[in-house]
Design a protein around this motif. Structure first.
Motif, PDB file in Angstrom:
ATOM      1  N   UNK A  74     -51.970 -14.834 -13.649  1.00 20.73           N
ATOM      2  CA  UNK A  74     -51.317 -14.041 -14.688  1.00 20.73           C
ATOM      3  C   UNK A  74     -50.237 -14.907 -15.317  1.00 20.73           C
ATOM      4  N   UNK A  75     -50.388 -15.182 -16.616  1.00 24.71           N
ATOM      5  CA  UNK A  75     -49.510 -16.134 -17.299  1.00 24.71           C
ATOM      6  C   UNK A  75     -48.834 -15.471 -18.487  1.00 24.71           C
ATOM      7  N   UNK A  76     -47.538 -15.724 -18.619  1.00 27.66           N
ATOM      8  CA  UNK A  76     -46.794 -15.340 -19.815  1.00 27.66           C
ATOM      9  C   UNK A  76     -46.220 -16.615 -20.418  1.00 27.66           C
ATOM     10  N   UNK A  77     -46.589 -16.906 -21.655  1.00 25.20           N
ATOM     11  CA  UNK A  77     -46.101 -18.122 -22.299  1.00 25.20           C
ATOM     12  C   UNK A  77     -45.520 -17.796 -23.661  1.00 25.20           C
ATOM     13  N   UNK A  78     -44.537 -18.583 -24.042  1.00 17.19           N
ATOM     14  CA  UNK A  78     -43.898 -18.435 -25.349  1.00 17.19           C
ATOM     15  C   UNK A  78     -43.771 -19.820 -25.958  1.00 17.19           C
ATOM     16  N   UNK A  79     -44.275 -19.993 -27.179  1.00 22.21           N
ATOM     17  CA  UNK A  79     -44.264 -21.293 -27.848  1.00 22.21           C
ATOM     18  C   UNK A  79     -43.492 -21.197 -29.155  1.00 22.21           C
ATOM     19  N   UNK A  80     -42.544 -22.125 -29.321  1.00 21.76           N
ATOM     20  CA  UNK A  80     -41.802 -22.231 -30.570  1.00 21.76           C
ATOM     21  C   UNK A  80     -42.441 -23.340 -31.394  1.00 21.76           C
ATOM     22  N   UNK A  81     -42.986 -23.020 -32.564  1.00 19.54           N
ATOM     23  CA  UNK A  81     -43.669 -23.977 -33.428  1.00 19.54           C
ATOM     24  C   UNK A  81     -42.751 -24.358 -34.586  1.00 19.54           C
ATOM     25  N   UNK A  82     -42.628 -25.662 -34.857  1.00 23.35           N
ATOM     26  CA  UNK A  82     -41.701 -26.149 -35.872  1.00 23.35           C
ATOM     27  C   UNK A  82     -42.455 -26.635 -37.105  1.00 23.35           C
ATOM     28  N   UNK A  83     -42.063 -26.144 -38.266  1.00 26.56           N
ATOM     29  CA  UNK A  83     -42.571 -26.633 -39.539  1.00 26.56           C
ATOM     30  C   UNK A  83     -41.477 -27.471 -40.193  1.00 26.56           C
ATOM     31  N   UNK A  84     -41.672 -27.861 -41.440  1.00 25.94           N
ATOM     32  CA  UNK A  84     -40.718 -28.762 -42.087  1.00 25.94           C
ATOM     33  C   UNK A  84     -39.321 -28.173 -42.136  1.00 25.94           C
ATOM     34  N   UNK A  85     -39.200 -26.897 -42.494  1.00 25.61           N
ATOM     35  CA  UNK A  85     -37.873 -26.315 -42.632  1.00 25.61           C
ATOM     36  C   UNK A  85     -37.787 -24.912 -42.033  1.00 25.61           C
ATOM     37  N   UNK A  86     -38.754 -24.550 -41.211  1.00 23.36           N
ATOM     38  CA  UNK A  86     -38.717 -23.249 -40.558  1.00 23.36           C
ATOM     39  C   UNK A  86     -39.488 -23.337 -39.244  1.00 23.36           C
ATOM     40  N   UNK A  87     -39.505 -22.255 -38.506  1.00 23.00           N
ATOM     41  CA  UNK A  87     -40.233 -22.218 -37.249  1.00 23.00           C
ATOM     42  C   UNK A  87     -40.768 -20.805 -37.027  1.00 23.00           C
ATOM     43  N   UNK A  88     -41.722 -20.678 -36.129  1.00 20.66           N
ATOM     44  CA  UNK A  88     -42.231 -19.368 -35.755  1.00 20.66           C
ATOM     45  C   UNK A  88     -42.590 -19.388 -34.272  1.00 20.66           C
ATOM     46  N   UNK A  89     -42.743 -18.220 -33.707  1.00 13.71           N
ATOM     47  CA  UNK A  89     -42.975 -18.091 -32.270  1.00 13.71           C
ATOM     48  C   UNK A  89     -44.362 -17.520 -31.995  1.00 13.71           C
ATOM     49  N   UNK A  90     -45.015 -18.058 -30.960  1.00 14.97           N
ATOM     50  CA  UNK A  90     -46.299 -17.535 -30.506  1.00 14.97           C
ATOM     51  C   UNK A  90     -46.153 -17.077 -29.063  1.00 14.97           C
ATOM     52  N   UNK A  91     -46.615 -15.878 -28.778  1.00 10.90           N
ATOM     53  CA  UNK A  91     -46.574 -15.344 -27.421  1.00 10.90           C
ATOM     54  C   UNK A  91     -47.994 -15.102 -26.931  1.00 10.90           C
ATOM     55  N   UNK A  92     -48.180 -15.368 -25.656  1.00  8.29           N
ATOM     56  CA  UNK A  92     -49.516 -15.203 -25.077  1.00  8.29           C
ATOM     57  C   UNK A  92     -49.359 -14.676 -23.647  1.00  8.29           C
ATOM     58  N   UNK A  93     -49.855 -13.478 -23.422  1.00  4.10           N
ATOM     59  CA  UNK A  93     -49.940 -12.908 -22.081  1.00  4.10           C
ATOM     60  C   UNK A  93     -51.406 -12.879 -21.690  1.00  4.10           C
ATOM     61  N   UNK A  94     -51.775 -13.655 -20.668  1.00  7.39           N
ATOM     62  CA  UNK A  94     -53.195 -13.724 -20.325  1.00  7.39           C
ATOM     63  C   UNK A  94     -53.408 -13.619 -18.823  1.00  7.39           C
ATOM     64  N   UNK A  95     -54.619 -13.233 -18.484  1.00  6.60           N
ATOM     65  CA  UNK A  95     -55.032 -13.086 -17.089  1.00  6.60           C
ATOM     66  C   UNK A  95     -56.388 -13.758 -16.913  1.00  6.60           C
ATOM     67  N   UNK A  96     -56.480 -14.584 -15.884  1.00 13.73           N
ATOM     68  CA  UNK A  96     -57.738 -15.265 -15.579  1.00 13.73           C
ATOM     69  C   UNK A  96     -58.152 -14.945 -14.152  1.00 13.73           C
ATOM     70  N   UNK A  97     -59.371 -14.487 -13.987  1.00 17.08           N
ATOM     71  CA  UNK A  97     -59.938 -14.266 -12.656  1.00 17.08           C
ATOM     72  C   UNK A  97     -61.185 -15.134 -12.559  1.00 17.08           C
ATOM     73  N   UNK A  98     -61.153 -16.105 -11.658  1.00 21.18           N
ATOM     74  CA  UNK A  98     -62.260 -17.054 -11.611  1.00 21.18           C
ATOM     75  C   UNK A  98     -62.691 -17.402 -10.204  1.00 21.18           C
ATOM     76  N   UNK A  99     -63.916 -17.817 -10.100  1.00 23.07           N
ATOM     77  CA  UNK A  99     -64.473 -18.327  -8.845  1.00 23.07           C
ATOM     78  C   UNK A  99     -65.082 -19.684  -9.123  1.00 23.07           C
ATOM     79  N   UNK A 100     -64.844 -20.638  -8.238  1.00 25.54           N
ATOM     80  CA  UNK A 100     -65.504 -21.927  -8.355  1.00 25.54           C
ATOM     81  C   UNK A 100     -65.881 -22.428  -6.969  1.00 25.54           C
ATOM     82  N   UNK A 101     -67.049 -23.017  -6.877  1.00 26.89           N
ATOM     83  CA  UNK A 101     -67.519 -23.610  -5.630  1.00 26.89           C
ATOM     84  C   UNK A 101     -67.978 -25.030  -5.885  1.00 26.89           C
ATOM     85  N   UNK A 102     -67.614 -25.950  -4.985  1.00 26.03           N
ATOM     86  CA  UNK A 102     -67.937 -27.363  -5.163  1.00 26.03           C
ATOM     87  C   UNK A 102     -68.603 -27.929  -3.916  1.00 26.03           C
ATOM     88  N   UNK A 103     -69.756 -28.578  -4.090  1.00 26.51           N
ATOM     89  CA  UNK A 103     -70.399 -29.340  -3.027  1.00 26.51           C
ATOM     90  C   UNK A 103     -70.170 -30.829  -3.319  1.00 26.51           C
TER      91      UNK A 103
END
Length: 934
Positions: free
Chosen positions: A363-392
Motif C-alpha cells: 500500500x503506497x501513498x506518493x506525492x510528486x511536485x512537478x516543476x515547469x518553467x515558471x509554475x509547478x503542480x502536484x500529483x498524488x497517487x494512492x495505490x495497492x498492489x497484491x502480487x505473487x511471484x515464484x522463481x526456480x
C-alpha cells in the motif's frame, strides 16, 4: 537521540585512550632462528591463559624487532608464528616493570614429521602472510548457536553491516567459499547467514584473481577480496545444521531448517524457510539473475578489456513483482534449495537449485511536485498492489582439466518465473487544492511467466613451447522468453477538457522471445620479458520478437485496437575486434588498448505478423573505443589503480519505434527513429592501504563520467490537462564526478576499533521540459563514523552513524531548489548474563528532512531479544523477540530528478512479538585424520 549517540562515541574513545596510559607496560624483542638469522615480519600475539583468547597482536619489522605497547599488567601467553617454523610460545608476566624485553628469540625449523603435533598443540589465533590474514575461529568467542556472520563481526579488520554485506581490510568481500568451494553460487550471504560459527576452524581473507584473469591466463593486476571458511574436521564427519520454529502476535509465523554434510571432495547442503514476517526469499540479485545479466559473473565470457563491451540492450522480459524485497509492505515467503559440490584436482562440479516464492501486499501513498518553467503542480497517487511471484533457479558449473595444457569450463544458469499481480490506483493532478485538473482510477490484473537460460562453454589452451602463450575461446547461447496477459481497466476524467474523458477496458497479450548467440576469441603472446600482447574478438547475434495484441472489451466482445497492437522483430549484430599491450613487472601492471566496434540493427514492425506493410529500421553504428588501465601493487600491502575507457550502448528497439503508446492516458510515450548510440567517457582511480601490523586500513577513490549523445526522456506537459508525453532524445554534456575516502584502525586491538568515511558526489543532468532546457545540478555529501567495541564475550557493541546531504538546483523554476538531509544511526548491543542467558538490542534511527516541502520524519526502529541456551551440550535455544518496540516502522523515501520531487510512504509490518525455538544439529567428535567417504 543524535546528541546521546555522539556523546557515547566520544566517551568510549576517551575511556579507551585513558585506559592505555595507566598501569601499563611494553613488551618487545627480536625474532630470529637458531642460527641467529633475523626472521622479518613474523606475526606476534598475546593471549589470555584462561581461554587462549587474543588480547593483542602485531608484526615484527624487517629487522625482526617487535614492540607491543600499553599492555595491562598481568600474565599472558606470548606466541610467534612464521611460515616454515615451529610456533614459539612462552609465559610472560609483568609486575612492576614498564618494559619487558624478551631479547633475541630463536625459532626452530618445522620438520615434516612434527607437523600434526604442532598443528594440534601450538595453533596461532592469528597468522599474517603477505596479503593473507588467517584467523583461528576458536580464539574469538561467540555464543553457541551463532552464525558465521556473528563470528566475522568479532574478527579484527572485518565489518558486517546490517544487511550482511562484508568488508575486510577496507575492501568489500566479493566472494565467500567453504573449504575453497562455491556455496550456493557466489552469493556471500548464503554461507555467512546459514552456516554455524561452531563449524568453522579457520577464516582466511586474501586477494584472489578475477574470473577473467583465470580464464585467459593474463594477470590483469586486479584482485577480488575473498573470504574462505575452513571447516573443522568434526563437521566433515556426519551432518550438522539448524532448525528454527517461531510463533508471534498478529498470527506471525516463521520456520527455517538447514542441513550440511561435507568432506574433502564433496559438499552437500539443504536450506528451506517460510514466514510471514517480511523475510523474503526474493532479493535484487535474484531479479538480475532472472534477467540473465549476472549469469556468468564476468560479462558472458567476452574476452578483452571492458571498454565497448556489449551488455544486452533491450529488456524484453516481463518484470516480476518481488514485493519490495522484504523491506516494505506485508509478505508471505517460502524458499528452499540444495547445493552440491564435487571437487578434485582435475574436476570441479558445482550445482545448486533454489526455489523462492513471495505473496506480497503493498500500500503506497506518493506525492510528486512537478516543476515547469515558471509554475509547478502536484500529483498524488494512492495505490495497492497484491502480487505473487515464484522463481526456480537451477545452476551448474563444471570445470575440467583435460591435461596440463588444456581445460574447459561449462556454465549453465536457468531462471523460471511465474506470477500474477493485481494493481489498484487512485491518481490525480492539482494546480491547487480546490479542484483536480485530472484524475484516474485504475484497476489492472496481470498473469505472467518467463523462461531464461544462459549457457557458456569455454576452452583454454596453454602453449607447451612458449611460456605465457595461450589461446582461449568461448561460445554461449542465451534464451529469454516471456508471456503476459494483462487486463487494463481505468476511468480517466479531465476537468478542463471533458472531451478527453475516457474509460479503458482492454486486454493486452504480450509474447516475447529472445535468442542470443555469442562467441569470443583471445590470443595472448609474450613479446618480451615484461610485455604481453593480447588480440581478441567478440561476436554477438541476437534475435528478438515481440507480439503484443491489444483488444478493447465491449460487452464481453473483444475488438482489436489497431493503434496499440504491435508486432516487431529485431536482429542485432555486434562485432568487436581489439588489441592491447600489457606491461607487468615489480607489481606494476599497465595495459593500453584499442578496439573497433560495430552495431548492426535491423528491425521491422507492424500491427501483426501477417501484415503486408512493415516499417523497417536499418541502422549501423561504428566506434573506436580506447582503454588504459593501471594496477600497481606497492610494497607493504598498498595498491594503486586507475582506468579510462569509453562505453557505448545502442538505442533500444523500443525507443527507436515511432509509435505512440497511450495505454495510460495521463502518461504517453513516443519513440524516436533518429536516435544515435550513447557513449560515456569513464575515468576512475583509487588507493588502498592495509597495515597488517596495526590493522589500519585507508581506502579512497575518485571518478569522472562524461556523456555524449546520452538518451534521455524529455517531457512535454500540457499546461491545461497536465498530460505528460515523453520522447527519447540525444543530449550531450551531462557529467558526474566525486570521491570517497574511508578508514579504520584499532584504538585497543581486539577491543575497540573505530572507522569512518567521507563521500562527495556531484552531477549535472540535462533534459528538456516543454522544449525548455533544464539542467539539474546535485551536490551530495556523505560522511559518518563507525565503532566496534568488543571488550569480552560478555559484552559487545557495534555502532555507526551516517549523514547524507543532497543539494539540488534547477535551471528552470529556481524557487523549487531544495536540500534533502537523510540521517541514520544504528547500534547492535549483545550482553551475556548468568546461566546462559543472552540479551540483544538493535536500534536503527533514521531521519528524513526536506525544508522546501516541510518534510521532517524521524523513525526509531528498536528490536529487543532475550534468549537462553538449553538442552544437553547447549543444542537448544529459546528466544523472545520484540520487533519495532516504538511502532514506528513506515517505509519513507524521497527522490529528486529532472523536474520533479517525489515523497513516498509505504505501510509495512510494524510492532509484533515472536517466541522461537532453535535446535542445533552438531557434527560428530573431531578426528585428525579426515574421512575419505561422504
Amino acid at each position: 537521540m543524535k546528541k546521546i549517540l555522539l556523546l557515547f562515541f566520544l566517551c568510549l574513545s576517551v575511556l579507551a585512550a585513558k585506559a592505555q596510559t595507566s598501569g601499563r607496560f611494553t613488551l618487545k624483542g627480536i625474532v630470529g632462528d637458531s642460527s641467529g638469522t633475523i626472521l622479518p615480519e613474523a606475526t606476534v600475539m598475546l593471549l589470555l591463559p584462561k581461554d587462549s583468547s587474543l588480547v593483542n597482536f602485531g608484526r615484527a619489522g624487517k629487522d625482526g624487532a617487535f614492540e607491543l605497547k600499553s599492555l595491562k599488567r598481568g600474565t599472558y601467553i606470548f606466541k610467534i608464528s612464521y611460515v616454515g617454523f615451529i610456533p614459539y610460545q612462552e609465559i610472560v608476566t609483568s609486575k612492576d616493570q614498564d618494559v619487558v624485553d624478551l631479547g633475541k628469540i630463536q625459532m626452530k625449523v618445522l620438520q615434516k614429521e612434527l607437523y600434526e603435533v604442532v598443528i594440534k598443540t601450538a595453533r596461532a589465533p592469528l597468522s599474517i602472510r603477505g596479503d593473507t590474514v588467517e584467523f583461528d575461529a576458536k580464539a574469538f568467542k561467540v555464543p553457541p548457536g551463532s552464525t558465521v556472520e556473528d563470528l566475522l563481526r568479532k574478527l579484527p579488520g572485518v565489518q558486517v553491516d546490517g544487511d550482511g554485506n562484508i568488508r575486510a581490510q577496507g575492501e568489500e568481500i566479493k566472494r565467500v567459499t567453504v573449504d575453497g568451494k562455491r556455496f550456493f553460487g557466489d552469493d556471500p550471504k548464503m554461507a555467512t547467514k546459514n552456516l554455524p560459527a561452531e563449524a568453522i576452524n579457520k577464516v582466511q581473507v586474501f586477494n584472489g584473481k578475477t574470473e577473467q584473469a583465470k580464464a585467459t591466463g593474463i594477470d590483469d593486476g586486479k584482485r577480488e577480496k575473498t573470504l574462505n571458511l575452513e571447516l573443522k574436521d568434526s563437521h566433515k564427519k556426519g551432518g550438522f545444521g539448524k532448525a528454527v520454529a517461531g510463533v508471534g502476535t498478529d498470527s506471525r509465523l516463521e520456520g527455517k531448517v538447514s542441513y550440511n554434510r561435507f568432506n574433502d571432495k564433496q559438499q552437500f547442503a539443504l536450506l528451506g524457510f517460510g514466514n510471514n514476517t517480511n523475510q523474503s526469499g526474493i532479493a535484487r540479485n535474484d531479479y538480475q539473475d532472472f534477467k540473465g545479466s549476472q549469469s556468468f559473473n564476468w560479462d558472458d565470457g567476452d574476452f578483452g578489456f571492458n571498454s565497448g563491451r556489449y551488455y544486452g540492450g533491450d529488456e524484453l522480459t516481463i518484470q516480476p513483482n518481488w514485493g519490495g524485497g522484504g523491506a516494505e509492505g506485508f509478505t508471505k515467503n517460502w524458499a528452499g534449495g540444495a547445493n552440491y559440490n564435487y571437487d578434485t584436482k582435475k574436476t570441479k562440479l558445482s550445482t545448486s537449485y533454489f526455489y523462492s516464492q513471495t505473496d506480497s501486499r503493498l500500500d503506497v501513498k506518493s506525492s510528486t511536485q512537478n516543476f515547469l518553467s515558471n509554475e509547478s503542480y502536484q500529483t498524488r497517487d494512492n495505490n495497492n498492489t497484491h502480487g505473487f511471484t515464484g522463481n526456480h533457479r537451477p545452476a551448474l558449473r563444471f570445470e575440467k582439466e583435460i591435461d596440463s595444457l588444456n581445460s574447459i569450463v561449462l556454465i549453465s544458469n536457468t531462471r523460471i518465473n511465474l506470477g500474477d499481480t493485481k494493481y489498484e490506483s487512485q491518481q490525480a493532478s492539482f494546480r491547487d487544492e480546490s479542484q483536480p485538473t485530472n484524475q484516474s482510477t485504475v484497476n489492472n490484473v496481470s498473469d505472467y511467466n518467463s523462461f531464461a537460460m544462459a549457457n557458456l562453454l569455454m576452452y583454454r589452451h596453454k602453449s607447451g613451447k612458449k611460456k605465457g602463450r595461450n589461446f582461449a575461446a568461448s561460445v554461449s547461447y542465451n534464451i529469454n522468453n516471456a508471456d503476459e496477459d494483462k487486463h487494463l481497466n481505468s476511468i480517466n476524467v479531465f476537468s478542463q477538457d471533458s472531451a478527453r474523458n475516457s474509460v479503458i477496458n482492454q486486454l493486452n497479450q504480450t509474447e516475447s522471445t529472445r535468442g542470443n548467440f555469442k562467441g569470443s576469441l583471445s590470443f595472448v603472446e609474450p613479446i618480451a620479458k615484461k610485455f604481453t600482447w593480447e588480440t581478441f574478438y567478440n561476436y554477438s547475434l541476437r534475435k528478438d520478437k515481440v507480439d503484443r495484441d491489444v483488444f478493447d472489451l465491449e460487452d464481453n466482445v473483444q475488438k482489436v485496437n489497431t493503434f496499440l497492437t504491435r508486432y516487431y522483430s529485431n536482429d542485432f549484430t555486434y562485432n568487436r575486434l581489439g588489441t592491447s599491450v600489457r606491461y607487468s613487472a615489480n607489481g606494476l601492471n599497465l595495459s593500453v588498448g584499442v578496439a573497433g566496434m560495430q552495431f548492426d540493427l535491423k528491425g521491422k514492425f507492424a500491427t501483426d505478423p501477417t501484415n503486408s506493410k512493415f516499417t523497417n529500421i536499418n541502422r549501423t553504428f561504428f566506434s573506436l573505443v580506447p582503454n588504459v588501465s593501471l594496477n600497481y601493487s606497492l610494497k607493504n600491502n598498498r595498491y594503486l589503480y586507475a582506468e579510462y575507457g569509453l562505453s557505448v550502448r545502442e538505442p533500444s528497439i523500443t525507443d527507436l519505434q515511432p509509435i505512440v503508446d497511450n495505454s495510460n492516458p495521463l502518461y504517453i510515450t513516443e519513440g524516436n527513429p533518429d536516435l544515435l548510440p550513447a557513449s560515456t567517457h569513464n575515468f576512475y582511480a583509487g588507493y588502498q592501504m592495509f597495515n597488517p601490523a596495526s590493522f589500519t586500513s585507508i581506502y579512497g577513490n575518485i571518478y569522472y563520467n562524461y556523456n555524449v549523445n546520452q538518451i534521455v526522456y524529455n517531457r512535454s506537459i500540457n499546461t491545461e490537462t497536465l498530460i505528460t508525453t515523453t520522447k527519447p532524445m540525444n543530449v550531450s554534456g551531462s557529467n558526474s564526478y566525486g570521491t570517497y575516502i574511508g578508514f579504520g584502525f584499532p584504538i585497543v586491538k581486539t577491543k575497540l576499533t573505530v572507522g569512518g568515511n567521507v563521500g562527495l558526489n556531484f552531477s549535472n543532468s540535462i533534459a528538456y521540459v516543454n522544449e525548455v532546457k533544464n539542467e539539474t545540478d546535485t551536490k551530495g555529501y556523505n560522511f559518518g563514523p563507525r565503532l566496534d567495541f568488543t571488550p569480552s564475550d560478555v559484552f559487545t557493541l557495534y555502532a555507526s552513524a551516517n549523514w547524507n546531504i543532497s543539494d539540488t538546483k534547477y535551471s528552470i523554476n529556481t524557487s523549487q531548489n531544495q536540500k534533502i538531509i537523510n540521517t541514520n544511526y544504528s547500534a547492535d548491543m549483545n550482553i551475556k548474563g548468568p546461566k546462559e542467558v543472552f540479551f540483544n538490542a538493535r536500534l536503527n534511527y533514521r531521519g528524513y528532512k526536506n525544508d522546501q516541502f516541510g518534510f521532517n520524519q524521524k523513525q526509531p526502529i528498536l528490536n529487543l531479544s532475550l534468549y537462553k541456551l538449553i538442552l544437553k551440550n547447549k543444542k537448544g535455544e529459546i528466544r523472545v523477540t520484540a520487533y519495532d518496540v516504538f511502532k514506528k516502522n513506515l517505509g519513507v523515501s524521497q527522490f529528486v530528478s529532472q523536474n520533479f520531487y517525489t515523497e513516498r510512504r509505504v505501510a509495512t509490518l510494524a510492532r509484533y512479538f515472536m517466541l522461537t525455538f532453535t535446535y542445533n544439529m552438531r557434527g560428530m567428535s573431531a578426528s585428525v585424520k579426515r574421512p575419505g567417504g561422504f
